[in-house]
Structure formats: structure tokens, C-alpha cells
Design a protein around this motif. Structure first.
Motif, PDB file in Angstrom:
ATOM      1  N   ARG A   1     -26.276   3.458  34.602  1.00  0.00           N
ATOM      2  CA  ARG A   1     -25.606   4.592  35.247  1.00  0.00           C
ATOM      3  C   ARG A   1     -24.105   4.593  34.967  1.00  0.00           C
ATOM      4  NH1 ARG A   1     -28.790   4.408  41.044  1.00  0.00           N
ATOM      5  NH2 ARG A   1     -30.847   4.442  40.089  1.00  0.00           N
ATOM      6  N   HIS A   2     -23.603   3.485  34.457  1.00  0.00           N
ATOM      7  CA  HIS A   2     -22.179   3.410  34.184  1.00  0.00           C
ATOM      8  C   HIS A   2     -21.867   3.483  32.700  1.00  0.00           C
ATOM      9  CE1 HIS A   2     -21.305   2.512  38.371  1.00  0.00           C
ATOM     10  NE2 HIS A   2     -22.449   1.878  38.340  1.00  0.00           N
ATOM     11  N   VAL A   3     -22.882   3.793  31.918  1.00  0.00           N
ATOM     12  CA  VAL A   3     -22.686   3.976  30.487  1.00  0.00           C
ATOM     13  C   VAL A   3     -23.239   5.355  30.123  1.00  0.00           C
ATOM     14  CG1 VAL A   3     -23.162   3.074  28.182  1.00  0.00           C
ATOM     15  CG2 VAL A   3     -23.015   1.494  30.116  1.00  0.00           C
ATOM     16  N   GLY A   4     -22.367   6.233  29.621  1.00  0.00           N
ATOM     17  CA  GLY A   4     -22.842   7.539  29.177  1.00  0.00           C
ATOM     18  C   GLY A   4     -23.320   7.428  27.745  1.00  0.00           C
ATOM     19  N   VAL A   5     -24.485   7.989  27.456  1.00  0.00           N
ATOM     20  CA  VAL A   5     -25.012   7.876  26.094  1.00  0.00           C
ATOM     21  C   VAL A   5     -25.370   9.259  25.557  1.00  0.00           C
ATOM     22  CG1 VAL A   5     -26.691   6.751  24.616  1.00  0.00           C
ATOM     23  CG2 VAL A   5     -25.991   5.643  26.718  1.00  0.00           C
ATOM     24  N   VAL A   6     -24.947   9.501  24.321  1.00  0.00           N
ATOM     25  CA  VAL A   6     -25.289  10.752  23.631  1.00  0.00           C
ATOM     26  C   VAL A   6     -26.195  10.381  22.469  1.00  0.00           C
ATOM     27  CG1 VAL A   6     -24.376  12.708  22.355  1.00  0.00           C
ATOM     28  CG2 VAL A   6     -23.072  11.748  24.264  1.00  0.00           C
ATOM     29  N   PHE A   7     -27.330  11.050  22.392  1.00  0.00           N
ATOM     30  CA  PHE A   7     -28.323  10.695  21.385  1.00  0.00           C
ATOM     31  C   PHE A   7     -28.327  11.716  20.251  1.00  0.00           C
ATOM     32  CE2 PHE A   7     -29.644   9.292  25.529  1.00  0.00           C
ATOM     33  CZ  PHE A   7     -29.948   7.962  25.322  1.00  0.00           C
ATOM     34  N   GLN A   8     -28.734  11.236  19.087  1.00  0.00           N
ATOM     35  CA  GLN A   8     -28.796  12.143  17.939  1.00  0.00           C
ATOM     36  C   GLN A   8     -29.804  13.260  18.201  1.00  0.00           C
ATOM     37  OE1 GLN A   8     -29.965  10.287  14.286  1.00  0.00           O
ATOM     38  NE2 GLN A   8     -29.596  12.132  13.076  1.00  0.00           N
ATOM     39  N   ASN A   9     -30.946  12.905  18.764  1.00  0.00           N
ATOM     40  CA  ASN A   9     -31.975  13.919  19.027  1.00  0.00           C
ATOM     41  C   ASN A   9     -31.838  14.486  20.447  1.00  0.00           C
ATOM     42  OD1 ASN A   9     -32.701  11.661  20.383  1.00  0.00           O
ATOM     43  ND2 ASN A   9     -34.779  11.521  19.590  1.00  0.00           N
ATOM     44  N   HIS A  10     -30.672  14.354  20.997  1.00  0.00           N
ATOM     45  CA  HIS A  10     -30.281  14.932  22.299  1.00  0.00           C
ATOM     46  C   HIS A  10     -31.028  14.346  23.492  1.00  0.00           C
ATOM     47  CE1 HIS A  10     -28.820  17.576  19.318  1.00  0.00           C
ATOM     48  NE2 HIS A  10     -29.859  18.384  19.272  1.00  0.00           N
ATOM     49  N   GLN A  11     -32.329  14.109  23.344  1.00  0.00           N
ATOM     50  CA  GLN A  11     -33.151  13.624  24.469  1.00  0.00           C
ATOM     51  C   GLN A  11     -33.023  14.538  25.687  1.00  0.00           C
ATOM     52  OE1 GLN A  11     -35.361  11.362  24.177  1.00  0.00           O
ATOM     53  NE2 GLN A  11     -34.654   9.494  23.206  1.00  0.00           N
ATOM     54  N   LEU A  12     -33.095  15.836  25.443  1.00  0.00           N
ATOM     55  CA  LEU A  12     -33.060  16.780  26.568  1.00  0.00           C
ATOM     56  C   LEU A  12     -34.489  17.065  27.008  1.00  0.00           C
ATOM     57  CD1 LEU A  12     -30.394  19.310  25.261  1.00  0.00           C
ATOM     58  CD2 LEU A  12     -30.056  17.353  26.770  1.00  0.00           C
ATOM     59  N   LEU A  13     -34.615  17.553  28.241  1.00  0.00           N
ATOM     60  CA  LEU A  13     -35.940  17.909  28.756  1.00  0.00           C
ATOM     61  C   LEU A  13     -36.088  19.427  28.662  1.00  0.00           C
ATOM     62  CD1 LEU A  13     -35.981  15.489  31.777  1.00  0.00           C
ATOM     63  CD2 LEU A  13     -37.194  15.268  29.609  1.00  0.00           C
ATOM     64  N   PHE A  14     -37.088  19.855  27.923  1.00  0.00           N
ATOM     65  CA  PHE A  14     -37.205  21.275  27.618  1.00  0.00           C
ATOM     66  C   PHE A  14     -37.923  22.067  28.702  1.00  0.00           C
ATOM     67  CE2 PHE A  14     -36.248  19.360  23.580  1.00  0.00           C
ATOM     68  CZ  PHE A  14     -35.318  20.254  23.060  1.00  0.00           C
TER      69      PHE A  14
ATOM     70  N   LEU B   1     -21.123   6.072  24.830  1.00  0.00           N
ATOM     71  CA  LEU B   1     -21.679   5.682  23.535  1.00  0.00           C
ATOM     72  C   LEU B   1     -22.346   6.901  22.910  1.00  0.00           C
ATOM     73  CD1 LEU B   1     -23.533   2.367  24.543  1.00  0.00           C
ATOM     74  CD2 LEU B   1     -21.214   2.604  23.629  1.00  0.00           C
ATOM     75  N   ALA B   2     -22.221   7.039  21.596  1.00  0.00           N
ATOM     76  CA  ALA B   2     -22.876   8.162  20.928  1.00  0.00           C
ATOM     77  C   ALA B   2     -23.530   7.662  19.651  1.00  0.00           C
ATOM     78  CB  ALA B   2     -21.863   9.252  20.619  1.00  0.00           C
ATOM     79  N   ASP B   3     -24.797   8.023  19.470  1.00  0.00           N
ATOM     80  CA  ASP B   3     -25.540   7.605  18.286  1.00  0.00           C
ATOM     81  C   ASP B   3     -25.718   8.823  17.377  1.00  0.00           C
ATOM     82  OD1 ASP B   3     -27.033   6.304  16.454  1.00  0.00           O
ATOM     83  OD2 ASP B   3     -28.797   6.001  17.732  1.00  0.00           O
ATOM     84  N   GLU B   4     -24.976   8.868  16.280  1.00  0.00           N
ATOM     85  CA  GLU B   4     -25.018   9.978  15.337  1.00  0.00           C
ATOM     86  C   GLU B   4     -24.976  11.333  16.057  1.00  0.00           C
ATOM     87  OE1 GLU B   4     -24.884   9.574  12.189  1.00  0.00           O
ATOM     88  OE2 GLU B   4     -25.658   7.575  11.754  1.00  0.00           O
TER      89      GLU B   4
END
Lengths: 340, 244
Positions: free
Chosen positions: B79-92, B160-163
Motif C-alpha cells: 500500500r506504500h508503493v505505487g506501481v504502474v504496469f505496462q499492461n495497465h492491470q485495469l479492471l474493465f 515504480l513503473a514497468d515499461e
């Protein structure tokens, strides 16, 4: 500063406190405890509502699951209701147990009545009646086709009979045996006949059926667990992606489990309501013929259905089963889903 | 903020993804992590989120030794690390708003507060007007910005951001990078894994390079891989990023 339930944050333990975030978080700290309880409850309410929403999105599957659970639960429930009816009926029969004393031939009617008066004071006796030999013969002539044959008899072969009704407290086999013993020792008595055997047989049968009902309840309860477990497993598979995302952004296992447990609870509730409906309708359908049957026995017996209390019990049990089934499935399948 | 000390990661199949990697990132830094695909970038980020555990070595994030965090405490750490993913990992299956609200809901933030903070985050990424849409109605760049809003909504000290620009055209990519720089300017430590060397070259930040599991320090101006010896100890100070 900002740590949730034992969470030691990244922000903690750092050398220089971030001024900006310190200012930001000052407001959030205010009355945090009440906020936490509030938001926990509102989260539960939200999850409960969302899980109902999800059930409504696939009405056919939901109704089918409810029907399966309802049918499975209606069998043991119906059995239990019928057994409680038997108990009620059995209580009537038990109190109708009677002891017939066939007196010796030489005993006169006056002596018989005197004996009856004496016996009436016995603590185990509730009521006493005397059937004179004349009365008995008349009854016999009336009830059987032997009327003509009996007419040829020179004298009445029947004895006077004293009929005892035991008090309800002593209307059990042990007390009756001792009562019988003491009655057989009386000089006036030729033979004692106890009308208890068939009642005892009935109760033995009821206890056999009772055990059967328990076995059924266990088996069908297990079936409900399996049905809900399997439905939950499918739901978990369908929401796998979501579970991964929730875990990635810091969702605990408890958070991930919650919607599935609520869904199980609703499956249980719906199934329980279906079962209550099925049992009520069936009993209503049976009550007509049973009334006719009871009247033919001149009995005031009426089939009693599910009481309010037993309906509540049924619903609690079915909700508990729903929750438990979901919990078992979740435990087995959900905790294993980890982001990779 | 981040300290790697002789960290190795060997997968059960025998593949060694990281080899004795050591580096230090100060609080408030913005750092790029580059390398070919398979060089170990993803593994490194996974270690920092506790999606994987190192085979050897110590990782410290925000003063906490990750090796000492038991599994059941992992959610609270994340909860204390923000992460951005290449494939977004959003819920559609839910709206943009609900996607961004998810970390707050998980953290048990009060509903009123959630609305306020989600809108603040969406405003920051320029999607305030699209909160009621579902992610599927958005373009790739917009989806990525929803992912960023979700990563920062909890105000994590580390992002953190992965691609994050993996699937975006150059213009959108630099928009996204500017967004990360804005967060960095308000004190968030940012680490971005990317193989978009041209883009990184334009942004003058510290660059860490991974090559076959080993780490090399250096910016893009220093030529090809191996221009400096592998960084395997913490002796040399490597704070070339912006200082506070």
C-alpha cells in the motif's frame, strides 16, 4: 504516521520526514479511529450489495443454485417437521395408554365398584372406569356379527372389567410394569392387560426414522457445501484477473475473500427460503388428506407446518452452510492466486 | 529509499535473473532502469514489490528490510508503493473512478475521503471528465494515465513503473514521462523501467542499466554497455540524480 493495521510503511523509518506529506496527513489523522470503523462497516455494506448485484446479473445461475440448495434442504426439513408432528401425535397416544383389569368371575359388581374406588386413590392412576359384564356383552353384540351366536349362551361368560388410565407422568413402560405387578397381586384380579406395546413399537419406529432424518440432514448438508463450494470455485476463476490486481495494490486475503463469502451467504439464504417454501407448499398439499384420515380416527389431529422459530433456524443453518461452503472453496483456491 | 546489497535471484528452473546487484537510490530521486528484455528489469521490480523473494542479498525499501517482512504483511507494505504496469492491470468491469478508488477502498479510507482523493488524482493526470467511463472506452495513453492515477492515489512515497510507455507513440510517451517528473518534483521517489533509450536520453536523470542480470551505472551519454565496470559494491557513491 500513515500506517494501516500494523502496516509499517515505506514512509516510516526514513531519515528526513517529508514536510509536504506530513501536512497532507495531518488532516487524515483526525478522528481516524471512528473513521476506520465507519469505513470498515461501509465497506462491508458495499461488498454485500455488490455481491447481490452480481447474483442479479446472472439470474438463471442464481435461481438454479437456489433451487438445488432448496431441494437439498427441503428433504431433511420436511422430515423434521413430520417427526415433530409424530411426537405431538405420540404424546396423545401415550396418555391414552390404558390398563384393563379382568376380574375373577366370582367378583360381584358391587365389589368391582369398591375396588375401583380404592384404585382411584392410587398415585399413578388418573382415572378409573368400570365396565360391567352386561355392558361388555352388549358392546360385543353391537360391534361384532356374533350377536346371534351370543344369544344362544345360557349365561354371560364375560367378567367385570376395571379400566385404569395412568397419570401422564407414569405413562411410561417402567412405571407401567411396576403398576402391573402390584395390580396382578390383587385378589380380585384374574388378568391384567397393558395396552402399551404398540405405543412402544411406534416410538421405536419414530426413533429409527429420526436417525434416518439426521443422516439425511448430514448428507444433504454436505451436498449443499459441495454445490456452493463448486459455484464459488467457478466465480473465483471468473474473477481471477481482478483478484490479481487487488493483491497487487495491497489487498489482503481477507479483503479478497469477502465478496465470495457474502455470495455464499446469499446462496444459503435463497436456498433456505426455497426450502421453506417447498416444505410449506407440500404440507399444505398433504393437509387435506390428513384431515380426512384424522377425522376417520375421530382424532382432532392437525398437521402443523413450519413454525416461525423453525423457519428462522432453517434460514440460519442454510446461511451458515452457504458461508462455510464459500469459505472452504476460497481457502482452497483463492489464497493460491498470487500476482506473477 | 531503495538499497540493494549483493542481490541475486535464481529461478527454480535454474535461470539466474539477477547477479549480485547492488545500488542505492536516495529519497526523492528519479531513476531509470534500462536493459534488453530479459536483462532482469522485471525481476528487479518484482523483488521491490515482494512479488518475488531474492535468492541472496538484502533489499531495503524505505528503511525496511524486505527479507524480514512475513507474507501476511506484504499487502500492508504494497500500500506504500505505487506501481504502474505496462499492461495497465485495469479492471474493465468497472468505471475509471472505481479503478482509481480501489487502493483507497482496500486501505479502508472513508467513502467521502475516497471521492475527494480519486478526483484529485484524476485531475492530476487530466482525466477528471472521464471518471464515469470504463477503461475500454479510453485510448491506450488514457488507460495508462488511469493506471498512474491509481498508483499515486494513495500518496505513496515510492512510485515504480514497468515499461509505462511500452505501447505508446513517442508524443504520448513523453507526456507520461512529464507526469512522472511532476510527481517526482513533489517529493515522490520514482523508478522507471524502460527500454526506450531515446526517450530516456532526453530526460536527464540517473540511469541504471541491467545486462544479463548484472547492473551497470551510467547515463546514456557514456556510450555503449560496459563503459563502466559492473557495480557490485556500494562503496562508490552513485547519487547522480537530482539532489534536494
Amino acid at each position: 504516521m500513515k500506517d494501516y493495521k500494523g502496516g509499517r510503511g515505506v514512509g516510516r523509518g526514513a531519515s528526513a520526514p517529508d514536510e509536504a506529506s506530513a501536512v497532507r496527513e495531518h488532516g487524515a489523522q483526525k478522528s481516524r479511529q471512528t473513521n476506520e470503523v465507519q469505513s470498515y462497516l461501509s465497506h462491508h455494506r458495499k461488498v454485500a450489495q455488490e455481491s447481490i448485484q452480481r447474483l442479479r446479473q446472472s439470474p438463471l445461475i442464481t435461481l438454479m443454485t437456489w433451487a438445488v440448495i432448496g431441494i437439498a434442504l427441503s428433504l431433511p426439513t420436511g422430515f423434521t417437521v413430520i417427526l415433530s408432528n409424530f411426537d405431538q401425535l405420540g404424546a396423545n397416544w401415550e396418555s391414552s395408554a390404558q390398563v384393563s383389569l379382568f376380574l375373577k368371575h366370582e367378583i360381584s359388581e358391587a365389589d368391582a365398584r369398591a375396588l375401583a374406588q380404592t384404585l382411584k386413590r392410587h398415585p399413578m392412576v388418573a382415572d378409573v372406569a368400570v365396565i360391567t359384564r352386561e355392558q361388555a356383552l352388549a358392546d360385543l353384540k353391537k360391534q361384532s356379527d356374533l350377536g346371534d351366536v351370543l344369544g344362544y349362551l345360557d349365561s354371560n361368560p364375560l367378567p367385570h372389567v376395571v379400566v385404569l388410565t395412568p397419570t401422564p407422568a407414569s405413562a411410561n413402560s417402567r412405571s407401567m410394569a411396576s403398576l402391573r405387578q402390584s395390580l396382578e397381586n390383587l385378589n380380585e384380579v384374574d388378568r391384567v392387560q397393558l395396552d402399551m406395546l404398540w405405543v412402544e413399537r411406534l416410538f421405536a419406529m419414530i426413533s429409527v426414522i429420526e436417525r434416518g432424518a439426521w443422516t439425511l440432514s448430514l448428507l444433504f448438508g454436505l451436498a449443499v457445501l459441495l454445490v456452493i463450494g463448486n459455484t464459488t470455485r467457478l466465480a473465483i476463476e471468473n474473477r481471477r484477473e481482478e483478484i490479481v490486481v487487488v493483491k497487487l495494490v495491497g489487498g489482503t486475503n481477507a479483503f479478497v475473500r469477502r465478496p465470495f463469502l457474502y455470495t455464499g451467504l446469499w446462496y444459503g439464504l435463497g436456498g433456505g427460503l426455497v426450502a421453506a417454501l417447498l416444505v410449506t407448499v407440500t404440507l399444505f398439499w398433504l393437509s387435506g388428506p390428513i384431515d380426512v384420515l384424522a377425522q376417520s380416527y375421530e382424532s382432532g389431529f392437525r398437521l402443523s407446518g413450519l413454525t416461525f422459530g423453525s423457519t428462522l433456524l432453517l434460514l440460519s443453518v442454510s446461511m451458515l452452510l452457504g458461508w462455510l461452503g464459500a469459505w472452504l472453496a476460497v481457502r482452497r483456491h483463492l489464497d493460491a492466486i498470487e500476482p506473477t | 529509499m531503495i538499497l540493494f546489497d549483493q542481490v541475486s535471484k535464481r529461478y527454480p528452473q535454474g535461470h539466474e535473473a539477477l547477479r549480485r546487484v547492488s545500488f542505492h537510490i536516495e529519497r526523492g530521486d528519479m531513476v531509470f532502469l534500462t536493459g534488453h528484455s530479459g536483462a532482469g528489469k522485471s525481476t528487479l521490480l518484482k523483488l521491490m514489490m515482494l512479488m518475488e523473494r531474492p535468492s541472496q542479498g538484502q533489499i531495503t525499501v524505505g528503511g525496511q528490510n524486505l527479507n524480514r517482512i512475513p507474507s501476511r504483511q506484504i499487502p500492508y507494505f504494497r500500500r506504500h508503493v505505487g506501481v504502474v504496469f505496462q499492461n495497465h492491470q485495469l479492471l474493465f468491469d468497472r468505471s475509471v473512478f472505481d479503478n482509481v478508488a480501489l487502493p483507497l477502498e482496500i486501505a479502508g479510507v472513508a467513502p467521502r475521503e475516497i471521492g475527494r482523493r480519486v478526483r484529485a488524482a484524476l485531475d492530476k493526470v487530466g482525466l477528471l471528465r472521464k471518471e464515469k467511463m470504463t477503461p475500454i472506452q479510453l485510448s491506450g495513453g488514457e488507460q495508462q494515465r488511469v493506471g498512474i492515477a491509481r498508483a499515486v492515489v494513495n500518496k505513496p512515497p515510492l512510485l515504480l513503473a514497468d515499461e509505462p510507455t511500452g505501447n505508446l507513440d513517442p508524443e504520448l510517451s513523453s507526456d507520461i514521462m512529464r507526469l512522472f517528473e511532476q510527481f517526482n518534483q513533489v517529493g515522490v521517489t520514482v523508478m522507471i523501467a524502460s527500454h526506450d533509450l531515446a526517450l530516456i536520453a532526453n530526460l536527464r536523470h540517473r540511469v541504471l542499466r541491467l545486462h544479463e542480470g548484472a547492473m551497470y551505472e551510467g547515463s546514456m551519454y557514456e556510450g555503449q554497455l560496459g563503459s563502466k565496470p559492473p557495480v557490485t559494491s556500494l562503496k562508490q557513491p552513485t547519487n547522480r540524480g537530482r539532489s534536494e
